[in-house]
Design an enzyme around this catalytic site. Sequence first.
Site, PDB file in Angstrom:
ATOM      1  N   GLY A  17       0.768  -1.087   0.031  1.00  8.94           N
ATOM      2  CA  GLY A  17      -0.121   0.068  -0.100  1.00  8.94           C
ATOM      3  C   GLY A  17       0.992   1.464   0.075  1.00  8.94           C
ATOM      4  NE  ARG A  21      -5.791  10.325   3.506  1.00  5.47           N
ATOM      5  CZ  ARG A  21      -6.816   9.983   3.106  1.00  5.47           C
ATOM      6  NH1 ARG A  21      -7.238   8.526   3.339  1.00  5.47           N
ATOM      7  NH2 ARG A  21      -7.669  10.535   2.033  1.00  5.47           N
ATOM      8  CG  HIS A 164     -11.774   8.860  11.152  1.00  6.54           C
ATOM      9  ND1 HIS A 164     -12.769   8.535  12.099  1.00  6.54           N
ATOM     10  CD2 HIS A 164     -10.623   8.621  11.339  1.00  6.54           C
ATOM     11  CE1 HIS A 164     -11.621   7.718  13.029  1.00  6.54           C
ATOM     12  NE2 HIS A 164     -10.595   7.952  12.523  1.00  6.54           N
ATOM     13  CE  LYS A 168     -11.975   5.228   9.815  1.00  4.40           C
ATOM     14  NZ  LYS A 168     -10.938   4.448   9.192  1.00  4.40           N
TER      15      LYS A 168
END
Length: 275
Positions: A17, A21, A164, A168
């Site tokens: 990944g 982010r 959040h 998300k």
Amino acid sequence: MTSGMSRQKPLRVCLIGATGRMGTLVAKEAPAERFEITGAVAAHDDPGQGKTLRELGSRPSDTKVSQPSRLAELLRGSDVCISFSSAQAEISNLHSIVEGGVPLVSGTTGLTPQQRKEAETAITGRIPAVIASNFSVGANLLIAMSAALRSLPQGFDVSIVESHHSGKADAPSGTALSIAQEVSKARGYTKTVSGRSGISKRAPDELEVASLRGGGTPGIHAVHAFGPHEMLTLEHIAFSRSGFALGALTAAEWVAAKGREPRIYGMSDVLGLRL
């Protein structure tokens, strides 16, 4: 060499990944003297495929982002694997990670109960792994402190509110679920309610967990204990995601240490939390 002693080699990390982010932040925050990103993996259709971490601006490194099909090869040159990916990709990658015998740090959230069970079965007895929904020191202290709510009298009701960023996908957050697990054990809740509307009186066995989404909020988790005459609030606020990345790197150093048993650990083990 310093004072007659050889300098310890950097920990070799395979980052799954790598263009996401959290993966990008892990690469940026890892001190070069302590960590070397020896492998970087992203989805096969990711626009960063074939580019170096230097070109992507996450790290002054010529390590290229590779296809998941190369994971087993990349793991052979790594001491530890850090993964922030999708739930399905996490399950698909586990076979290579376990077969390679490489310690794992996983911050992937959104796994179904069946996927979590599958992951636990694959890992236990094979490799040491730190699995956490949140790697920040403060958030994990909040989770541990939630267990102390068992000391409150019966007249207190507990609710959890998490906030959040608008991008998300999963709700409630993994951290909120971890807090809810501790609160439920401490207070004897058997049901969880996420939001109310209309006529919806709270039952004694219900734990409320509310999720808010907006803007670029890195993460806010609050535990409210409402009594008949007073209220207690435990809250953790993340100013940036860098705290999560640094926590994952701390976990990587911890789990890669010699002598770790091949089982699943949490950040409470890494931080030595015993509340």
